[in-house]
Design an enzyme around this catalytic site. Structure first.
Site, PDB file in Angstrom:
ATOM      1  N   LYS A  54      59.549  67.771  51.307  1.00 51.48           N
ATOM      2  CA  LYS A  54      59.037  66.873  50.530  1.00 51.48           C
ATOM      3  C   LYS A  54      58.090  67.027  49.308  1.00 51.48           C
ATOM      4  O   LYS A  54      58.540  66.891  48.206  1.00 51.48           O
ATOM      5  CB  LYS A  54      57.964  65.669  51.500  1.00 51.48           C
ATOM      6  CG  LYS A  54      58.827  64.752  52.429  1.00 51.48           C
ATOM      7  CD  LYS A  54      58.026  64.410  53.344  1.00 51.48           C
ATOM      8  CE  LYS A  54      58.980  63.690  54.536  1.00 51.48           C
ATOM      9  NZ  LYS A  54      58.166  63.355  55.719  1.00 51.48           N
ATOM     10  N   GLN A  98      52.285  62.173  57.728  1.00 50.20           N
ATOM     11  CA  GLN A  98      53.160  62.694  58.565  1.00 50.20           C
ATOM     12  C   GLN A  98      53.085  62.495  60.164  1.00 50.20           C
ATOM     13  O   GLN A  98      51.900  62.896  60.636  1.00 50.20           O
ATOM     14  CB  GLN A  98      53.214  64.183  58.290  1.00 50.20           C
ATOM     15  CG  GLN A  98      54.687  65.000  58.893  1.00 50.20           C
ATOM     16  CD  GLN A  98      55.803  64.617  58.436  1.00 50.20           C
ATOM     17  OE1 GLN A  98      55.855  64.084  57.265  1.00 50.20           O
ATOM     18  NE2 GLN A  98      56.931  64.253  59.217  1.00 50.20           N
ATOM     19  N   ASP A 123      56.272  54.783  53.240  1.00 44.76           N
ATOM     20  CA  ASP A 123      57.208  55.007  54.338  1.00 44.76           C
ATOM     21  C   ASP A 123      57.546  53.764  54.941  1.00 44.76           C
ATOM     22  O   ASP A 123      58.550  53.508  55.793  1.00 44.76           O
ATOM     23  CB  ASP A 123      56.443  55.595  55.689  1.00 44.76           C
ATOM     24  CG  ASP A 123      56.760  57.177  55.682  1.00 44.76           C
ATOM     25  OD1 ASP A 123      57.782  57.375  55.353  1.00 44.76           O
ATOM     26  OD2 ASP A 123      55.886  57.850  56.238  1.00 44.76           O
TER      27      ASP A 123
END
Ligand code: NAD
Length: 290
Positions: A54, A98, A123
């Site tokens: 990322k 995460q 997300d």
């Protein structure tokens, strides 16, 4: 039957290139560039690889990338404070926590996700965005992997309207949101999970099968109708090799199209994260053309 291989890797590169051009345009106009904050707690090796990817992609695109690598024993309040601080930061457009979190924090994962501003929820896991998705309102941020799958289907002109689609796996990250997106596009969706009594009964009748379980080679040729489309989301290790949920080799010549692992859905997830970061930026800055 000839089986078409649905590569996501090249599509992801194209998406990244387009975003890169947009970031260059922003810089040329003297505007701020989008910023993504990624929080990693602990030392999970797979998570470290994903987080690095990322950051690398942010760098390639020209986004600001803020990295928070916190120790395994970080407590809930410290994390919540960090998220609240990032919610307030002008230069941060997206916040990514995460997952999975270390064991001790895992049951609080959703409480932490709820504390991320829905406007920075890259997300698409915040209930506000999940709600918009469920209603079919496009103003929300959509979760990256399901968004990538829809992009892939659309790119390869695989129509879902009126089709029978079976989704194997019902997680909040992949299985449930992709099922909702497909229903919103007028597919008839069956969802299987670990307690489904007879998964093959559902996969065998489907025009499209999407598998996201993390069980290597769960989906075999005799479970799939000839000419169906198979989308493999799973990523597992088997005998030192990265494999998906689908027994790929056995499907060649049997199905009309299939995604490979690696190189299928995976790269699109990261590309969609970049798209979501840009989308959050655009909304916060009220910029309508870049
Ligand atoms: P998860 O563990 O949260 O959920 C797995 C789901 O599969 C659950 O609903 C479970 O009930 C179901 N399941 C497990 N075994 C089953 C079986 N034998 N039969 C039927 N259903 C079964 O996992 P997740 O986060 O949704 O991820 C699933 C897989 O997709 C993993 O391999 C993960 O690494 C991968 N993944 C890939 C990407 C990507 O970018 N390609 C993104 C996210 C997840």
């Amino acid at each position: 039957m000839e089986t078409k291989i649905l590569y996501g890797r090249d599509l992801a590169k194209e998406i990244v290139e387009k975003i890169k051009t947009k970031v260059k345009n922003l810089k040329d106009k003297g505007l701020r560039v989008p910023g993504l904050a990624v929080i990693l707690v602990g030392n999970d090796p797979a998570s470290k690889i994903y987080v690095n990817k990322k950051h690398q992609t942010c760098k390639e695109i020209g986004f600001n990338s803020f990295s928070y690598n916190l120790p395994e024993d970080t407590n809930f309040l410290r994390l919540k404070e960090l998220i609240e601080e990032l919610n307030e930061r002008e230069d941060v457009d997206g916040i990514l926590l995460q997952l999975p979190l270390p064991e001790k924090l895992r049951e609080k994962s959703y409480e932490l996700i709820y504390s991320i501003s829905p406007l920075k929820d890259v997300d698409g896991f915040h209930p506000y965005n999940v709600g918009l998705l469920t209603i079919g309102d496009d103003r929300g941020i959509k979760p990256c992997t399901p968004k990538g799958i829809m992009y892939l289907l659309n790119h390869y002109d695989i129509k879902v309207e009126g089709k029978d689609v079976t989704v194997v796996g019902a997680s909040n990250i992949v299985g449930k949101p992709i099922s909702i997106m497909l229903i919103n596009k007028m597919a008839t969706v069956s969802v299987c999970h670990i307690k489904t009594r007879c998964v093959p009964e559902f996969t065998a009748k489907a025009d499209i099968v999407i598998s996201a379980t993390g069980v290597p080679h769960l989906i075999k040729k005799d479970m799939i109708k000839e000419g169906a489309v198979v989308i493999d989301v799973g990523i597992s290790r088997l005998n030192g090799k990265i494999v998906g949920d689908v027994d790929f080799e056995s499907m060649l010549g049997h199905v009309s199209a299939i995604t490979p692992v690696p190189g299928g859905v995976g790269p699109l997830t990261v590309a969609m994260l970049m798209e979501n970061t840009l989308e959050c930026y655009v909304r916060r800055e009220n910029i309508y053309s870049i």
